[in-house]
Scaffold this active site. Structure first.
Site, short mmCIF file in Angstrom:
data_model
loop_
_atom_site.label_atom_id
_atom_site.label_comp_id
_atom_site.label_asym_id
_atom_site.label_seq_id
_atom_site.Cartn_x
_atom_site.Cartn_y
_atom_site.Cartn_z
N ASP A 163 0.83 -1.32 -0.13
CA ASP A 163 -0.03 0.09 -0.10
C ASP A 163 0.66 1.17 -0.04
O ASP A 163 0.74 2.08 0.87
CB ASP A 163 -0.99 -0.09 1.24
CG ASP A 163 -1.83 1.10 1.31
OD1 ASP A 163 -2.07 1.38 -0.07
OD2 ASP A 163 -2.37 1.68 2.17
N ASN A 415 6.33 -7.70 6.68
CA ASN A 415 5.33 -6.69 7.25
C ASN A 415 3.90 -7.38 6.58
O ASN A 415 3.84 -7.54 5.26
CB ASN A 415 5.26 -5.26 6.62
CG ASN A 415 3.98 -4.56 6.93
OD1 ASN A 415 3.95 -4.31 8.24
ND2 ASN A 415 3.09 -4.21 6.15
N GLU A 416 3.10 -8.08 7.59
CA GLU A 416 1.91 -8.27 7.17
C GLU A 416 1.97 -9.69 6.01
O GLU A 416 0.91 -9.69 5.11
CB GLU A 416 0.75 -7.47 6.81
CG GLU A 416 0.66 -6.19 7.96
CD GLU A 416 -0.68 -5.21 7.61
OE1 GLU A 416 -0.57 -5.39 6.26
OE2 GLU A 416 -1.08 -4.79 8.46
N ASN A 469 0.03 -5.19 13.95
CA ASN A 469 -0.82 -4.35 13.31
C ASN A 469 -2.35 -4.47 13.37
O ASN A 469 -2.78 -5.51 13.02
CB ASN A 469 -0.43 -4.22 11.70
CG ASN A 469 1.01 -4.03 11.53
OD1 ASN A 469 1.77 -3.71 12.21
ND2 ASN A 469 1.48 -4.21 10.23
N TYR A 471 -6.60 -2.74 13.29
CA TYR A 471 -7.41 -1.66 12.89
C TYR A 471 -8.64 -1.76 13.49
O TYR A 471 -9.65 -1.83 12.48
CB TYR A 471 -7.26 -1.70 11.47
CG TYR A 471 -5.85 -0.95 10.79
CD1 TYR A 471 -5.59 0.44 10.93
CD2 TYR A 471 -4.82 -1.95 10.55
CE1 TYR A 471 -4.45 0.97 10.61
CE2 TYR A 471 -3.51 -1.35 9.96
CZ TYR A 471 -3.47 0.09 9.85
OH TYR A 471 -2.15 0.59 9.82
N TYR A 475 -10.78 -0.76 9.74
CA TYR A 475 -11.07 -1.94 8.53
C TYR A 475 -12.14 -2.82 9.04
O TYR A 475 -12.85 -3.53 8.48
CB TYR A 475 -9.57 -2.51 8.31
CG TYR A 475 -8.96 -1.70 7.38
CD1 TYR A 475 -9.21 -1.07 6.11
CD2 TYR A 475 -7.50 -1.49 7.70
CE1 TYR A 475 -8.41 -0.20 5.43
CE2 TYR A 475 -6.70 -0.58 7.20
CZ TYR A 475 -7.10 -0.06 5.77
OH TYR A 475 -6.29 0.70 5.26
N GLU A 507 1.37 -0.66 14.13
CA GLU A 507 0.18 -0.29 13.20
C GLU A 507 -0.96 0.19 14.00
O GLU A 507 -1.63 -1.13 14.46
CB GLU A 507 -0.08 -0.45 11.92
CG GLU A 507 1.46 -0.46 10.83
CD GLU A 507 1.02 -0.79 9.60
OE1 GLU A 507 -0.17 -0.74 9.18
OE2 GLU A 507 1.96 -1.38 8.76
N TRP A 552 0.18 4.33 12.70
CA TRP A 552 0.12 4.25 11.48
C TRP A 552 -0.57 5.45 10.93
O TRP A 552 -1.68 5.32 11.03
CB TRP A 552 -0.15 3.06 11.03
CG TRP A 552 0.09 3.02 9.34
CD1 TRP A 552 -0.87 3.47 8.36
CD2 TRP A 552 1.31 2.64 8.64
NE1 TRP A 552 -0.10 3.26 7.04
CE2 TRP A 552 1.21 2.89 7.33
CE3 TRP A 552 2.71 2.59 9.23
CZ2 TRP A 552 2.23 2.54 6.39
CZ3 TRP A 552 3.72 2.47 8.26
CH2 TRP A 552 3.42 2.45 6.92
N LYS A 571 -3.67 8.09 6.64
CA LYS A 571 -3.57 7.98 8.05
C LYS A 571 -2.67 8.85 8.77
O LYS A 571 -2.35 8.47 10.15
CB LYS A 571 -3.43 6.37 8.29
CG LYS A 571 -4.42 5.41 7.87
CD LYS A 571 -4.23 4.25 8.21
CE LYS A 571 -5.07 3.23 7.51
NZ LYS A 571 -5.43 2.99 6.09
#
Length: 595
Positions: A163, A415-416, A469, A471, A475, A507, A552, A571
């Site tokens: 992203d 990452n992720e 991370n 959200y 999300y 994040e 983040w 963000k």
């Protein structure tokens, strides 16, 4: 690989400036030999910079394929008898380099340096041509991964799962530098304490054998505090001044190769920060003291220059980190420019160093979680053995570059990624093992996405720290902050009970359009961003295992165009041009209160 520096035995020349530039979507330049002559039909391009946003042209912005750079450099006669090296601090993502008519280097990976001994290919006392073909194409065998799609009209489009915009070009400085023929090729230092005495173990690597190797350690005032002979050894510094968060105290180690008569054949100066890092239970310790991470995930990103390094913006960003009370950041999601880490070393800012392994998850696209059934990420035509080989090389190059930096206290290998299927363990176990083999002095981690909850993730036990991370409220259950608080606390307690490791929330946050205000917090408003951060902070303060909070993100940044992103990812606590949103002042109160 030692960075270029000026000194008694070395000289460097920056190739920063305007180069000639030409796009080559069809790849004809390689078959036609564009490196053999002055680059035709070229325009000016600044180095360092991403090329995508320099010209107001969608063809340039969205280019897929080779981009050619060319410059000339005068090589002085006094360099005769020296080894001459051409170094690129970064070329995103693949580079082929020619000096005059000879290919001298190829490199895969857009965020770590590479170099070539070009002594035999230069003409002293003359102008010499340097040509580079930089290719921005991503595939399943690159880090980060991607695919190239050919549209019915013949256009090629790069698709990727990370992203942030796929900026490309020569993002960091280019150097031509000299060393003696017999030269130091690497220096490794590790540090610890014996009560109040600093203990520095060092190793010098060289291109051949010298009669004698010697090291001298000087303090910040330039006074000699320790010496030793030999290519490997230990220095002891009584009443050492430790490197610590907020106190970037650095010693300087001068390593020398000497002849039988004591003449200095080569010397190199390496900064040293004496500090230790340890994970003990659910604590993260620096110099034996518990450390709490306050800061951001952060991008190298700015208008026009893209990912091109800029000292002005760097110093301003560090000033904003200081203003807000941050003590750390993560290099999300790739190794940052070495100038940034130099600054962190000198100013006592703590860094989580991360590889460019982002997008290894087909269930996440462009920062948006997919819905429906889970897709398998690991397959011969997706994340495969080829991907793993590239990933291992990315880890080796990152650690080789940053191993001596006191600011870097934790390695993040990805990452992720997709961390739920059984294949994930086979993929990540060798990565964790190789990272520890190369550097047993720092903990190892990766950033976990919510799609890998504690009862499903199959790789968390391979790592030393839980980087999460999350959200909730954005999300997942957007706008429902009451449910977000409950879900976040429940999950964090599950992680703490299951793994008994320190947790850093790497994040959390919400997209926020600057200037959009509301009496009642609702998504995209500045009030909602402030409120969702407060929700998360209440939970962090109730969980002992949480040892850090990285919002983040530091600043808004560019992403691939799409309906889920309006002018990029919003963000940021600061706008892309570094103006504060309301949440910046709330974070400042929280983070400065604990100083």
């Amino acid at each position: 690989m030692l960075r270029p520096q000026d000194g008694p035995t070395r000289e460097r020349r920056s190739l920063t400036g305007l180069w000639r530039f030409r796009l080559d979507a069809g790849g004809t330049g390689r078959t036609e030999g564009w490196w053999r002559a002055q680059l035709a039909n070229a325009v000016d391009i600044p180095v360092p910079a991403s090329y995508n946003d320099i010209y107001p042209d969608a063809v340039v912005r969205d280019h897929v394929g080779d981009a050619w750079y060319q410059t000339s450099v005068w090589v002085p006669d006094r360099w005769v008898g020296q080894r001459v090296v051409l170094r690129f601090d970064a070329a995103t993502h693949h580079a082929t380099v020619w000096v005059n008519n000879t290919e001298v280097a190829q490199h895969e990976g857009g965020y770590t340096p590479f170099e070539a001994d070009v002594t035999a290919h230069l003409q002293p006392g003359a102008e010499n041509r340097v040509t580079v073909a930089v290719n921005n194409e991503l595939s399943w065998s690159t880090i980060p991964p991607g695919t190239v799609e050919e549209l019915p009209d013949g256009r090629r489009v790069q698709r990727y799962l990370h992203d942030f915009f796929n900026y490309a070009g020569l993002h960091r400085p280019v150097w031509l530098y000299t060393t003696p023929l017999l030269h130091l090729s690497d220096i490794t230092v590790t540090t610890t304490f014996d009560d109040t005495t600093g203990v520095i173990d060092y190793r010098m690597d060289s291109s051949g054998e010298a009669a004698r190797c010697r090291v001298v350690l000087r303090d910040a005032a330039g006074d000699e505090v320790a010496t030793a002979d030999g290519a490997n050894g230990t220095l002891r510094v009584p009443d050492v001044h430790p490197w610590a968060p907020g106190d970037g105290y650095l010693y300087e180690l001068e390593a020398s190769l000497l002849s039988t008569s004591g003449e200095v054949l080569d010397s190199y100066r390496q900064t040293v920060g004496v500090r230790t890092v340890e994970v003990r239970g659910q604590q993260f310790l620096i110099n034996g003291d518990p450390f709490y991470f306050k800061g951001f995930g952060k991008h190298e990103d700015a208008a026009v220059r893209g990912k091109g390094h800029d000292d002005v913006l760097m110093v301003h960003d560090f000033a904003l980190l200081d203003w807000i009370g941050a003590n750390s950041f993560r290099t999300a999601h790739y190794p940052f420019a070495e100038e940034i880490l130099d600054y962190a070393d000198r100013h006592g800012v703590v860094v989580i160093g991360e590889t460019a392994a982002v997008g290894l998850n087909l269930n996440i696209g462009g920062g948006v979680f997919s819905s429906g059934r889970r897709v398998s990420t690991f397959a011969p035509d997706r994340v495969s053995d080829d991907t793993q080989r590239a990933h291992l090389q990315a880890i080796r190059e990152l650690l080789a570059r940053d191993k001596n930096r006191p600011s870097v206290v934790l390695w993040s290998v990805a990452n992720e990624p997709d961390d739920v299927p059984p294949e994930a363990r086979d993929y990540f176990a060798p990565l964790a093992a190789e990272t520890r083999r190369l550097d047993p002095t720092r903990p190892v981690a990766y950033a976990n996405a919510l799609l890998g909850p504690p009862d499903e993730c199959v790789v968390a036990d391979l790592f030393d720290v839980l980087m999460l991370n999350r959200y909730y409220g954005w999300y997942f259950g957007p706008g429902d902050l009451a449910s977000a608080e409950t879900a976040l606390e429940t999950e964090l307690r599950q992680w703490a009970e299951l793994h008994h490791k320190p947790i850093i929330i790497t994040e959390y946050g919400a997209d926020t359009y600057p200037g959009l205000r509301s009496l009642v917090p609702s998504p995209w408003t500045e009030e909602f961003q402030t409120e969702i951060l407060d929700v998360y902070h209440r939970v962090f303060d109730r969980i002992d295992a949480v040892v850090g909070e990285h919002v983040w993100t530091f600043a808004d940044f560019a992403t691939a165009p799409g309906v889920f992103r309006v002018d990029g990812n919003k963000k940021g606590i600061f706008t892309r041009d570094r103006r504060p949103k309301t949440a910046a002042f709330h974070l400042r109160i929280r983070w400065r209160k604990s100083e």
